[in-house]
Design a protein around this motif. Structure first.
Motif: not given
Length: 102
Positions: A91-102
């Protein structure tokens, strides 16, 4: 004993193009079914992202004004817990500016 628990991962993007790329990565690299991936505005506003890209980028007449470039786009999916680190990198490689999980 195998860990078959799942986690919901959320990623925020500035452009619809980046969000679409992330969805393709989830489907092709991790086998997540498209109906199990959700794309929505990260706010209560309708949006195509915060930056022009793809079809909403500059044209001969200038930047399009019919796309509401006012908010970020969120992609979410339930993934196997053992995929968290790899999916976060993707997801970061695709351009995500924030990533979280729950």
């Amino acid at each position: 004993m195998a860990d078959d628990s799942s986690t919901t991962i959320l990623a925020t993007f500035k452009t619809r193009e980046a969000a679409d790329l992330a969805v393709e990565h989830l489907v092709q690299q991790y086998g997540i079914s498209r109906p199990d991936i959700f794309i929505q505005s990260a706010t209560d506003r309708n949006t195509a992202g915060t930056q022009p890209s793809g079809g909403d980028a500059s044209h001969e007449q200038g930047a399009r004004s019919d796309a509401p470039l006012e908010g970020e786009i969120e992609v979410s999916a339930d993934i196997a817990s053992n995929q968290i680190a790899a999916v976060q990198r993707s997801l970061g490689d695709a351009g995500a500016i924030r990533i979280s999980s729950r």
